[in-house]
Motif scaffolding. Sequence first.
Motif, PDB file in Angstrom:
ATOM      1  N   ASP A 259      29.904  45.255  25.190  1.00 15.89           N
ATOM      2  CA  ASP A 259      29.857  45.665  26.593  1.00 15.89           C
ATOM      3  C   ASP A 259      30.657  46.961  26.740  1.00 15.89           C
ATOM      4  O   ASP A 259      31.876  46.978  26.563  1.00 15.89           O
ATOM      5  N   ASP A 260      29.946  48.055  27.059  1.00 15.66           N
ATOM      6  CA  ASP A 260      30.599  49.369  27.130  1.00 15.66           C
ATOM      7  C   ASP A 260      31.716  49.419  28.156  1.00 15.66           C
ATOM      8  O   ASP A 260      32.655  50.214  28.038  1.00 15.66           O
ATOM      9  N   LYS A 261      31.654  48.606  29.213  1.00 16.56           N
ATOM     10  CA  LYS A 261      32.646  48.658  30.274  1.00 16.56           C
ATOM     11  C   LYS A 261      33.889  47.825  29.969  1.00 16.56           C
ATOM     12  O   LYS A 261      34.905  47.971  30.650  1.00 16.56           O
ATOM     13  N   LEU A 262      33.798  46.934  28.983  1.00 19.69           N
ATOM     14  CA  LEU A 262      34.905  46.016  28.732  1.00 19.69           C
ATOM     15  C   LEU A 262      35.433  46.048  27.305  1.00 19.69           C
ATOM     16  O   LEU A 262      36.617  45.827  27.069  1.00 19.69           O
ATOM     17  N   ALA A 263      34.570  46.292  26.328  1.00 20.10           N
ATOM     18  CA  ALA A 263      34.896  46.024  24.925  1.00 20.10           C
ATOM     19  C   ALA A 263      35.903  46.996  24.348  1.00 20.10           C
ATOM     20  O   ALA A 263      35.893  48.196  24.650  1.00 20.10           O
ATOM     21  N   ASP A 264      36.756  46.438  23.503  1.00 17.92           N
ATOM     22  CA  ASP A 264      37.660  47.226  22.664  1.00 17.92           C
ATOM     23  C   ASP A 264      37.006  47.303  21.292  1.00 17.92           C
ATOM     24  O   ASP A 264      36.981  46.328  20.538  1.00 17.92           O
ATOM     25  N   ALA A 265      36.440  48.432  20.941  1.00 20.43           N
ATOM     26  CA  ALA A 265      35.690  48.569  19.688  1.00 20.43           C
ATOM     27  C   ALA A 265      36.577  48.376  18.461  1.00 20.43           C
ATOM     28  O   ALA A 265      36.073  48.113  17.362  1.00 20.43           O
ATOM     29  N   MET A 266      37.886  48.498  18.632  1.00 18.46           N
ATOM     30  CA  MET A 266      38.807  48.264  17.513  1.00 18.46           C
ATOM     31  C   MET A 266      39.185  46.791  17.388  1.00 18.46           C
ATOM     32  O   MET A 266      39.874  46.399  16.443  1.00 18.46           O
ATOM     33  N   GLY A 267      38.718  45.967  18.334  1.00 17.12           N
ATOM     34  CA  GLY A 267      39.100  44.561  18.358  1.00 17.12           C
ATOM     35  C   GLY A 267      37.916  43.620  18.236  1.00 17.12           C
ATOM     36  O   GLY A 267      37.640  42.830  19.149  1.00 17.12           O
ATOM     37  N   VAL A 268      37.179  43.725  17.124  1.00 17.01           N
ATOM     38  CA  VAL A 268      36.073  42.814  16.832  1.00 17.01           C
ATOM     39  C   VAL A 268      36.566  41.837  15.765  1.00 17.01           C
ATOM     40  O   VAL A 268      37.038  42.251  14.713  1.00 17.01           O
ATOM     41  N   ALA A 326      37.435  41.598  21.803  1.00 15.42           N
ATOM     42  CA  ALA A 326      38.518  41.670  22.789  1.00 15.42           C
ATOM     43  C   ALA A 326      38.208  42.706  23.866  1.00 15.42           C
ATOM     44  O   ALA A 326      37.477  43.673  23.638  1.00 15.42           O
ATOM     45  N   ASN A 327      38.785  42.483  25.059  1.00 12.89           N
ATOM     46  CA  ASN A 327      38.695  43.476  26.137  1.00 12.89           C
ATOM     47  C   ASN A 327      39.604  44.664  25.837  1.00 12.89           C
ATOM     48  O   ASN A 327      40.673  44.511  25.230  1.00 12.89           O
ATOM     49  N   HIS A 328      39.187  45.830  26.269  1.00 12.94           N
ATOM     50  CA  HIS A 328      40.031  47.009  26.147  1.00 12.94           C
ATOM     51  C   HIS A 328      41.141  46.926  27.204  1.00 12.94           C
ATOM     52  O   HIS A 328      40.904  46.425  28.312  1.00 12.94           O
ATOM     53  N   PRO A 329      42.366  47.378  26.891  1.00 15.10           N
ATOM     54  CA  PRO A 329      43.447  47.321  27.892  1.00 15.10           C
ATOM     55  C   PRO A 329      43.091  48.005  29.213  1.00 15.10           C
ATOM     56  O   PRO A 329      43.505  47.547  30.286  1.00 15.10           O
ATOM     57  N   SER A 330      42.296  49.072  29.148  1.00 14.72           N
ATOM     58  CA  SER A 330      41.936  49.763  30.393  1.00 14.72           C
ATOM     59  C   SER A 330      41.028  48.903  31.266  1.00 14.72           C
ATOM     60  O   SER A 330      40.973  49.090  32.487  1.00 14.72           O
ATOM     61  N   ALA A 331      40.317  47.959  30.627  1.00  8.23           N
ATOM     62  CA  ALA A 331      39.475  47.062  31.422  1.00  8.23           C
ATOM     63  C   ALA A 331      40.339  46.178  32.306  1.00  8.23           C
ATOM     64  O   ALA A 331      39.939  45.811  33.418  1.00  8.23           O
ATOM     65  N   GLN A 332      41.525  45.830  31.830  1.00  8.93           N
ATOM     66  CA  GLN A 332      42.443  45.036  32.629  1.00  8.93           C
ATOM     67  C   GLN A 332      42.900  45.822  33.864  1.00  8.93           C
ATOM     68  O   GLN A 332      43.029  45.260  34.953  1.00  8.93           O
ATOM     69  N   LEU A 333      43.147  47.121  33.650  1.00 11.01           N
ATOM     70  CA  LEU A 333      43.527  47.972  34.780  1.00 11.01           C
ATOM     71  C   LEU A 333      42.385  48.047  35.791  1.00 11.01           C
ATOM     72  O   LEU A 333      42.607  47.995  37.009  1.00 11.01           O
ATOM     73  N   GLY A 334      41.158  48.161  35.281  1.00  8.27           N
ATOM     74  CA  GLY A 334      40.014  48.203  36.182  1.00  8.27           C
ATOM     75  C   GLY A 334      39.896  46.929  37.008  1.00  8.27           C
ATOM     76  O   GLY A 334      39.598  46.978  38.206  1.00  8.27           O
ATOM     77  N   LYS A 335      40.154  45.775  36.373  1.00 13.57           N
ATOM     78  CA  LYS A 335      40.119  44.514  37.113  1.00 13.57           C
ATOM     79  C   LYS A 335      41.204  44.478  38.180  1.00 13.57           C
ATOM     80  O   LYS A 335      40.987  44.006  39.306  1.00 13.57           O
ATOM     81  N   PHE A 336      42.386  44.991  37.819  1.00 10.89           N
ATOM     82  CA  PHE A 336      43.483  45.009  38.782  1.00 10.89           C
ATOM     83  C   PHE A 336      43.123  45.871  39.995  1.00 10.89           C
ATOM     84  O   PHE A 336      43.357  45.479  41.139  1.00 10.89           O
ATOM     85  N   LEU A 337      42.528  47.040  39.736  1.00 10.75           N
ATOM     86  CA  LEU A 337      42.166  47.926  40.835  1.00 10.75           C
ATOM     87  C   LEU A 337      41.089  47.302  41.717  1.00 10.75           C
ATOM     88  O   LEU A 337      41.077  47.481  42.942  1.00 10.75           O
ATOM     89  N   GLU A 338      40.159  46.546  41.085  1.00 12.62           N
ATOM     90  CA  GLU A 338      39.132  45.864  41.884  1.00 12.62           C
ATOM     91  C   GLU A 338      39.738  44.836  42.819  1.00 12.62           C
ATOM     92  O   GLU A 338      39.237  44.588  43.913  1.00 12.62           O
ATOM     93  N   ILE A 339      40.838  44.209  42.357  1.00 11.24           N
ATOM     94  CA  ILE A 339      41.491  43.188  43.182  1.00 11.24           C
ATOM     95  C   ILE A 339      42.280  43.817  44.329  1.00 11.24           C
ATOM     96  O   ILE A 339      42.217  43.373  45.475  1.00 11.24           O
ATOM     97  N   VAL A 340      43.028  44.874  44.008  1.00  6.99           N
ATOM     98  CA  VAL A 340      43.931  45.435  45.022  1.00  6.99           C
ATOM     99  C   VAL A 340      43.241  46.440  45.937  1.00  6.99           C
ATOM    100  O   VAL A 340      43.733  46.701  47.044  1.00  6.99           O
ATOM    101  N   SER A 341      42.108  46.995  45.500  1.00 10.85           N
ATOM    102  CA  SER A 341      41.444  48.007  46.333  1.00 10.85           C
ATOM    103  C   SER A 341      41.087  47.490  47.720  1.00 10.85           C
ATOM    104  O   SER A 341      41.343  48.163  48.730  1.00 10.85           O
ATOM    105  N   PRO A 342      40.475  46.298  47.838  1.00  9.08           N
ATOM    106  CA  PRO A 342      40.177  45.813  49.201  1.00  9.08           C
ATOM    107  C   PRO A 342      41.428  45.647  50.052  1.00  9.08           C
ATOM    108  O   PRO A 342      41.398  45.905  51.262  1.00  9.08           O
TER     109      PRO A 342
END
Length: 358
Positions: A259-268, A326-342
């Motif tokens: 998944d291009d939006k979530l995956a950590d290509a170094m963590g397979v 594994a998820n990329h660390p930046s994906a976690q930030l994206g999830k956080f922003l989705e939660i706090v943005s509203p």
Amino acid sequence: MPSSGPLRKDIDTLDNPNFKKPSHLVIDVDEKVTNITGQYQPPGFSSFFKVQDGSTAIRLQVGDQVKVNIFEAGADGLFSSSTAKATQIEAVIDESGRIFVPYVGAVRASGLAPAALRSTIEASLADKAIQPQVQVLVGQSLANSATVLGKVNDPGPKPVSVAGLRVLDLIAAAGGTTGETYESQVTLRRGNTVATANLEDLFDVPKDNVSVRPGDTVLVSDVTRTFTVMGATNTKEEFKFEARRVTLAEAIARAGGLDDKLADAMGVYIFRFEPDFIAKALDERAVTTAEGSLVPTIYQINLKDPRSFFLMKQFELRDDDILYVANHPSAQLGKFLEIVSPIINTATTVATLTTRFK
């Protein structure tokens, strides 16, 4: 934050070099690792049964059907006439282990080889018939048969000839398997010893195609092998092996890729339990509690490295493997922003309205 599993940094900490004997192995996949894991073969029949070559000793038992042909040199003997030089006697070995032969009486047959029974009858007729010669043929003999059960076209007892019979010969005599050969599992029971092997392994490793003995039981069953895909892939599910061998590259492709939006290509990662001898060959720090024990092992591959695509074509999956991305660390930030943005937008709107109506 919500997550489908651990991040790469969480898995990497399991391989702390300060631990002399880590509870889990974390292994970076390279050419050496693919060679070691590729040499794995589950214990075959030759580990449990003798690789018997040549003929099989046949012993007559109660219930066996035999045909006794008695030939004489003269035309007017006990068993010959002017039109026939021999007489055939069909008999079944009775519960006492004997057969009846005219002019001889009850002859013990149980426990004897056909040649020994022939010699016994010839000796008994020496002073009664004209230069008698005896031939003993074995008909149906459950005691000298092996039984085939399960997913074959013609299950049931099959005779074990004097020339010998191997496991694949026995399955062929039963009409072959009804399912795919790569999914066919063969279980051989001999006395109290039971062992299991994949049908195609018996073909690839001739020594495991052991000789069948009278009284053996062979069960052919369909066993579906699977691997599970989890984490940051486009498809997360349990997949069946559609061939005998499935490589890591094929597994990722069947999962729709990363998944291009979530995956950590170094963590397979591949999660599996490795036999102790494989784990020791990979890392001498592997913890083995006893001979034959299984060691939790995590294989890591870095898809940022172009060479890894060649390694993925060599690394083979096994039954019950877990493929995790594994998820990329930046994906976690994206999830956080989705939660706090509203919340931020709501607060901004309230502040704007409050200012406007002051």
